[in-house]
Design a protein around this motif. Sequence first.
Motif, PDB file in Angstrom:
ATOM      1  N   ASP A  96       0.825  -1.213   0.000  1.00  0.00           N
ATOM      2  CA  ASP A  96       0.000   0.000   0.000  1.00  0.00           C
ATOM      3  C   ASP A  96       0.856   1.257   0.000  1.00  0.00           C
ATOM      4  N   LEU A  97       2.033   1.166   0.613  1.00  0.00           N
ATOM      5  CA  LEU A  97       2.921   2.322   0.714  1.00  0.00           C
ATOM      6  C   LEU A  97       4.367   1.871   0.634  1.00  0.00           C
ATOM      7  N   LEU A  98       5.158   2.597  -0.152  1.00  0.00           N
ATOM      8  CA  LEU A  98       6.598   2.399  -0.218  1.00  0.00           C
ATOM      9  C   LEU A  98       7.235   3.611   0.460  1.00  0.00           C
ATOM     10  N   VAL A  99       7.994   3.371   1.527  1.00  0.00           N
ATOM     11  CA  VAL A  99       8.706   4.444   2.219  1.00  0.00           C
ATOM     12  C   VAL A  99      10.153   4.388   1.749  1.00  0.00           C
ATOM     13  N   ILE A 100      10.585   5.444   1.069  1.00  0.00           N
ATOM     14  CA  ILE A 100      11.949   5.509   0.552  1.00  0.00           C
ATOM     15  C   ILE A 100      12.761   6.404   1.481  1.00  0.00           C
ATOM     16  N   GLN A 101      13.708   5.791   2.188  1.00  0.00           N
ATOM     17  CA  GLN A 101      14.623   6.551   3.026  1.00  0.00           C
ATOM     18  C   GLN A 101      15.762   6.994   2.110  1.00  0.00           C
ATOM     19  N   ARG A 102      15.737   8.268   1.767  1.00  0.00           N
ATOM     20  CA  ARG A 102      16.645   8.807   0.755  1.00  0.00           C
ATOM     21  C   ARG A 102      18.053   9.004   1.310  1.00  0.00           C
ATOM     22  N   VAL A 103      19.005   8.368   0.623  1.00  0.00           N
ATOM     23  CA  VAL A 103      20.425   8.565   0.928  1.00  0.00           C
ATOM     24  C   VAL A 103      21.074   9.197  -0.297  1.00  0.00           C
ATOM     25  N   GLU A 104      22.174   9.877  -0.086  1.00  0.00           N
ATOM     26  CA  GLU A 104      22.816  10.624  -1.170  1.00  0.00           C
ATOM     27  C   GLU A 104      23.800   9.804  -1.994  1.00  0.00           C
ATOM     28  N   LYS A 105      24.699   9.087  -1.347  1.00  0.00           N
ATOM     29  CA  LYS A 105      25.772   8.411  -2.071  1.00  0.00           C
ATOM     30  C   LYS A 105      25.246   7.197  -2.832  1.00  0.00           C
ATOM     31  N   ASN A 106      25.708   7.040  -4.061  1.00  0.00           N
ATOM     32  CA  ASN A 106      25.329   5.905  -4.910  1.00  0.00           C
ATOM     33  C   ASN A 106      23.820   5.690  -4.939  1.00  0.00           C
ATOM     34  N   CYS A 117       9.872   0.495  -9.304  1.00  0.00           N
ATOM     35  CA  CYS A 117       9.247  -0.499  -8.417  1.00  0.00           C
ATOM     36  C   CYS A 117       7.739  -0.611  -8.631  1.00  0.00           C
ATOM     37  N   ASN A 118       7.191   0.203  -9.518  1.00  0.00           N
ATOM     38  CA  ASN A 118       5.736   0.228  -9.738  1.00  0.00           C
ATOM     39  C   ASN A 118       4.968   0.481  -8.438  1.00  0.00           C
ATOM     40  N   ALA A 119       5.505   1.368  -7.624  1.00  0.00           N
ATOM     41  CA  ALA A 119       4.868   1.666  -6.337  1.00  0.00           C
ATOM     42  C   ALA A 119       3.518   2.344  -6.557  1.00  0.00           C
ATOM     43  N   LYS A 120       2.499   1.868  -5.844  1.00  0.00           N
ATOM     44  CA  LYS A 120       1.172   2.488  -5.912  1.00  0.00           C
ATOM     45  C   LYS A 120       1.230   3.885  -5.297  1.00  0.00           C
ATOM     46  N   ARG A 121       1.900   3.943  -4.166  1.00  0.00           N
ATOM     47  CA  ARG A 121       2.006   5.193  -3.414  1.00  0.00           C
ATOM     48  C   ARG A 121       3.340   5.171  -2.697  1.00  0.00           C
ATOM     49  N   TRP A 122       3.999   6.308  -2.643  1.00  0.00           N
ATOM     50  CA  TRP A 122       5.298   6.349  -1.974  1.00  0.00           C
ATOM     51  C   TRP A 122       5.514   7.691  -1.304  1.00  0.00           C
ATOM     52  N   ILE A 123       6.339   7.659  -0.272  1.00  0.00           N
ATOM     53  CA  ILE A 123       6.785   8.889   0.381  1.00  0.00           C
ATOM     54  C   ILE A 123       8.299   8.805   0.527  1.00  0.00           C
ATOM     55  N   GLU A 124       8.900   9.955   0.595  1.00  0.00           N
ATOM     56  CA  GLU A 124      10.356  10.056   0.674  1.00  0.00           C
ATOM     57  C   GLU A 124      10.734  10.682   2.012  1.00  0.00           C
ATOM     58  N   ILE A 125      11.731  10.089   2.655  1.00  0.00           N
ATOM     59  CA  ILE A 125      12.237  10.610   3.919  1.00  0.00           C
ATOM     60  C   ILE A 125      13.732  10.840   3.765  1.00  0.00           C
ATOM     61  N   ASP A 126      14.187  12.041   4.086  1.00  0.00           N
ATOM     62  CA  ASP A 126      15.616  12.338   4.038  1.00  0.00           C
ATOM     63  C   ASP A 126      16.293  11.735   5.261  1.00  0.00           C
ATOM     64  N   VAL A 127      17.279  10.896   5.017  1.00  0.00           N
ATOM     65  CA  VAL A 127      18.031  10.302   6.124  1.00  0.00           C
ATOM     66  C   VAL A 127      19.094  11.312   6.542  1.00  0.00           C
ATOM     67  N   LYS A 128      18.894  11.893   7.701  1.00  0.00           N
ATOM     68  CA  LYS A 128      19.810  12.911   8.221  1.00  0.00           C
ATOM     69  C   LYS A 128      20.421  12.424   9.534  1.00  0.00           C
ATOM     70  N   PRO A 129      21.596  12.916   9.885  1.00  0.00           N
ATOM     71  CA  PRO A 129      22.233  12.490  11.126  1.00  0.00           C
ATOM     72  C   PRO A 129      21.395  12.758  12.385  1.00  0.00           C
ATOM     73  N   ASN A 130      20.534  13.797  12.345  1.00  0.00           N
ATOM     74  CA  ASN A 130      19.768  14.095  13.559  1.00  0.00           C
ATOM     75  C   ASN A 130      18.734  13.006  13.878  1.00  0.00           C
ATOM     76  N   ILE A 131      18.344  12.201  12.890  1.00  0.00           N
ATOM     77  CA  ILE A 131      17.434  11.080  13.175  1.00  0.00           C
ATOM     78  C   ILE A 131      18.163  10.062  14.043  1.00  0.00           C
ATOM     79  N   ALA A 132      19.354   9.670  13.629  1.00  0.00           N
ATOM     80  CA  ALA A 132      20.138   8.718  14.424  1.00  0.00           C
ATOM     81  C   ALA A 132      20.491   9.292  15.786  1.00  0.00           C
TER      82      ALA A 132
END
Length: 164
Positions: A96-106, A117-132
């Motif tokens: 139902d949902l594809l969550v893409i944790q966006r990374v920069e390198k490669n 991926c033929n995702a029906k619905r997707w959201i993008e999340i920027d992976v930042k150091p402040n999350i960790a």
Amino acid sequence: MRIAVQGVKGGVGTTTITVALATILNANISAIDPTDLQAILTEKPTFDETKRGMHVRDLGVTKNFQTYPSFEINVLVTRNDFLSLSRCNEQASKFDLLVIQRVEKNAIDPQVFANACNAKRWIEIDVKPNIARSIDAGVFTSRMPDEIKLPLQDYTNEIIKELV
């Protein structure tokens, strides 16, 4: 409502997304491997009858990209890298949902990744150091970084409207 969260491979942030969804929805939370949750949560999860009948479950790494009909929403978590794309290719369309944790390198552009991926619905999340950092400091659930909170909150607001 029951939400199942799975990852395309280990280390993509499945547990982080599970905890974020449960926190935003004020839902019950569980996991196939509860020690994963204890790495983020400061207290042991308990079932609370007052939490709107919502439950978010971390199912770990997907096995054959199987979705579960006993869950109303099946979420697949990935990163926008080539290894993740090779694992999920067109299988993401089952979810139902594809969550893409966006990374920069490669990395692959998230829009291109979701289309491949033929995702029906997707959201993008920027992976930042402040999350960790917020996870390491034990404040993730009380002070969730906007990079993860805002995209998930927009999605959860939509599913709450559908429930009403």
